[in-house]
Design an enzyme around this catalytic site. Structure first.
Site, PDB file in Angstrom:
ATOM      1  N   GLY A 163       0.786  -1.232   0.000  1.00  0.00           N
ATOM      2  CA  GLY A 163       0.000   0.000   0.000  1.00  0.00           C
ATOM      3  C   GLY A 163       0.818   1.282   0.000  1.00  0.00           C
ATOM      4  N   HIS A 206     -10.814  -8.925  -4.884  1.00  0.00           N
ATOM      5  CA  HIS A 206      -9.365  -9.147  -4.913  1.00  0.00           C
ATOM      6  C   HIS A 206      -9.151 -10.636  -4.654  1.00  0.00           C
ATOM      7  CE1 HIS A 206      -5.127  -7.760  -3.455  1.00  0.00           C
ATOM      8  NE2 HIS A 206      -5.094  -9.005  -3.889  1.00  0.00           N
ATOM      9  N   ASN A 288       3.382 -11.895  -5.895  1.00  0.00           N
ATOM     10  CA  ASN A 288       4.147 -11.818  -4.649  1.00  0.00           C
ATOM     11  C   ASN A 288       5.090 -13.004  -4.600  1.00  0.00           C
ATOM     12  OD1 ASN A 288       2.978  -9.442  -3.427  1.00  0.00           O
ATOM     13  ND2 ASN A 288       1.110 -10.639  -3.247  1.00  0.00           N
ATOM     14  N   ARG A 290       6.916 -14.722  -2.553  1.00  0.00           N
ATOM     15  CA  ARG A 290       7.230 -15.138  -1.176  1.00  0.00           C
ATOM     16  C   ARG A 290       6.041 -15.901  -0.617  1.00  0.00           C
ATOM     17  NH1 ARG A 290       3.724 -11.479   1.015  1.00  0.00           N
ATOM     18  NH2 ARG A 290       3.663  -9.413   0.062  1.00  0.00           N
ATOM     19  N   VAL A 293       1.211 -13.831   4.166  1.00  0.00           N
ATOM     20  CA  VAL A 293       0.669 -13.799   5.523  1.00  0.00           C
ATOM     21  C   VAL A 293      -0.502 -14.779   5.657  1.00  0.00           C
ATOM     22  CG1 VAL A 293      -0.526 -12.363   7.234  1.00  0.00           C
ATOM     23  CG2 VAL A 293       1.357 -11.393   5.893  1.00  0.00           C
TER      24      VAL A 293
END
Length: 451
Positions: A163, A206, A288, A290, A293
């Site tokens: 963000g 999303h 992303n 990785r 979360v």
């Protein structure tokens, strides 16, 4: 194999526990203010790498690599955040003979540059959001693009994430000020003030696809997650699967996720993020590179330990898992418990945790956290305290279990978003799955603050 965990908090614990279950020795690194953290206590070895500020500790590449050499670690797991998507760090690990538990430096570099990522996806035939698709020279060029595709638009940092360096713009009058503000924020956050522009897709969901590749041509998907419940582009609650999608769109998103991952010969865990509009058009957002979360909700519905899969690959094992081996069962929800005050513009806070009781009991409940009673929460890092994850045979089961878990939670001494999450999980529109990316800020939060 010996793994150095280049992170802190609950993700460091998550990785250490997976290593312990695989009989892999672990090395923790910590800042001076984190000396009493759980990840320091549970690792086989622990080394201080600097003072409290992230720049002097968890982002200190030289200090981390020095510890790796001293401890004779053979691999480094970066977790998420900090150095997890830093191609220079990944390359430095490999130069030191260490296995970087993640994608190749080349993949991180390409997909970390949002403009390069968009170009790569376009070349693979994956639909992207209308926009500049290149770095903007100034606000005049931004205005030309915005007028061509139509307002509202979103300015984004080319090297961005989380963000930072993002501004919504609804008219040409707002653009100059927003451009300068986004540029300034991007420079501070990423040392790169380059911006690009995209059309705002609204209303939209999303949706992200969890993928895993072995870097040798095999790519698997583990279904999708709905991450639409956000505030200022920060996720607050996620669920898997995205039960609002039609089956045809769900399968199309899986197909696009696999196509994107295969196109860059992806290695390790990653996520392909999409927007889906009300007409079910799908647009690539970003990749992303990785572990995410919210990976636990995918683990709950697939019963596959994604971190162990990463470790197996890093250990040189052949990944025998096939797409047919991956089955989906039930619905999982994750609530992020943060040290922040939603009634004061989500102001982060820190302090001494006087009382703590994390929800327990029953099947389908998991709490990932690095806090404990008597812990002094530092003010230097992300505000997330814990992830509460529930799983049920149906979405209603998962929601009811989350209600029970949040009601059972006791945390005194610091302000959290517990009440906010408790009210969100029972909101009629959430229960009925009638929400999108604007729901929190435009509908839920204004009414919640009035009460």
């Amino acid at each position: 194999m010996k793994v150095l965990v280049a992170n802190r908090g609950e993700i460091a614990l998550r990785i250490i526990r997976a290593c312990q279950e695989m009989a892999i020795p672990t090395v923790a690194v910590y800042s001076a203010t984190d000396s009493e953290s759980l990840h320091v206590q549970l690792a086989d070895e622990a080394y201080c790498i600097g003072p409290a500020l992230s720049a002097d500790s968890y982002l200190n590449v030289q200090a981390i690599l020095t510890v790796a050499m001293v401890s004779k670690a053979t691999a480094i797991h970066p977790g998420f955040g900090f150095l997890s998507e830093n191609a220079t760090f990944a390359k430095a690990c490999e130069s030191c003979g260490l296995t970087f538990i993640g994608p190749t430096p080349e993949t991180i570099s390409t997909m970390g540059d949002k403009i390069a990522a968009i170009t790569t996806m376009k070349n693979l035939g994956i639909p992207v959001i209308p926009g500049s698709h290149g770095k903007l020279t100034d606000e005049k060029e931004a205005l030309k693009v915005a007028e061509k595709i139509g307002f509202p638009v979103m300015l984004k940092a080319a090297s961005g994430g989380g963000g930072k360096g993002m501004r919504e713009v609804f008219s040409k009058e707002e653009l100059k000020k927003a451009f300068q503000a986004a540029q300034k924020e991007a420079k501070v956050a990423f040392l790169d003030d380059s911006l690009y522009l995209e059309k705002i897709i609204f209303p939209a969901k999303h949706i992200e696809v969890q993928i895993f590749g072995d870097g040798k041509g095999k790519v698997l998907h583990f279904g999708e997650r709905d991450c639409s419940l956000q505030r200022r582009h920060q996720k607050l609650l996620e669920e898997a699967p995205a039960s609002s999608l039609s089956e045809s769109i769900r399968e199309k998103i899986w197909e696009l996720g696999l196509k994107a991952a295969s196109g860059v010969n992806y290695r390790s865990c990653g996520t392909i993020e999409f927007l889906v509009d009300e007409k079910e058009n799908i647009y690539f957002m970003e990749m992303n590179t990785r572990i995410q979360v919210e990976h636990p909700i995918t683990e709950m519905i697939t019963q596959v330990d994604l971190v162990k899969l990463q470790l197996q690959l890093a250990r040189g094992e052949e990944i025998t898992l096939t797409q047919d081996d991956i089955h989906f069962s039930g619905v999982a929800i994750e609530c992020r418990l943060n040290a922040e005050d939603p009634k004061k513009n989500f102001l982060p806070n820190a302090g001494y945790i006087k009382e703590l009781f994390l929800p327990q009991g029953t099947m389908g409940l998991r709490v990932d956290s690095g806090i404990y009673q008597g812990y002094l929460l530092p003010s230097f890092y992300d505000s997330m305290l814990a992830k509460i994850i529930t799983h049920g045979k149906t979405r209603e089961d998962a929601i009811m279990k989350m209600q029970r878990a949040l009601n059972e939670l006791v945390l005194e001494g610091i302000q959290t978003n517990q009440e906010f999450q408790m009210d969100l999980i029972v909101h009629e529109d959430f229960v009925n799955n009638q929400y999108d990316t604007a729901f929190i800020e435009e509908k839920f939060l204004p009414h919640w603050l009035e009460n």
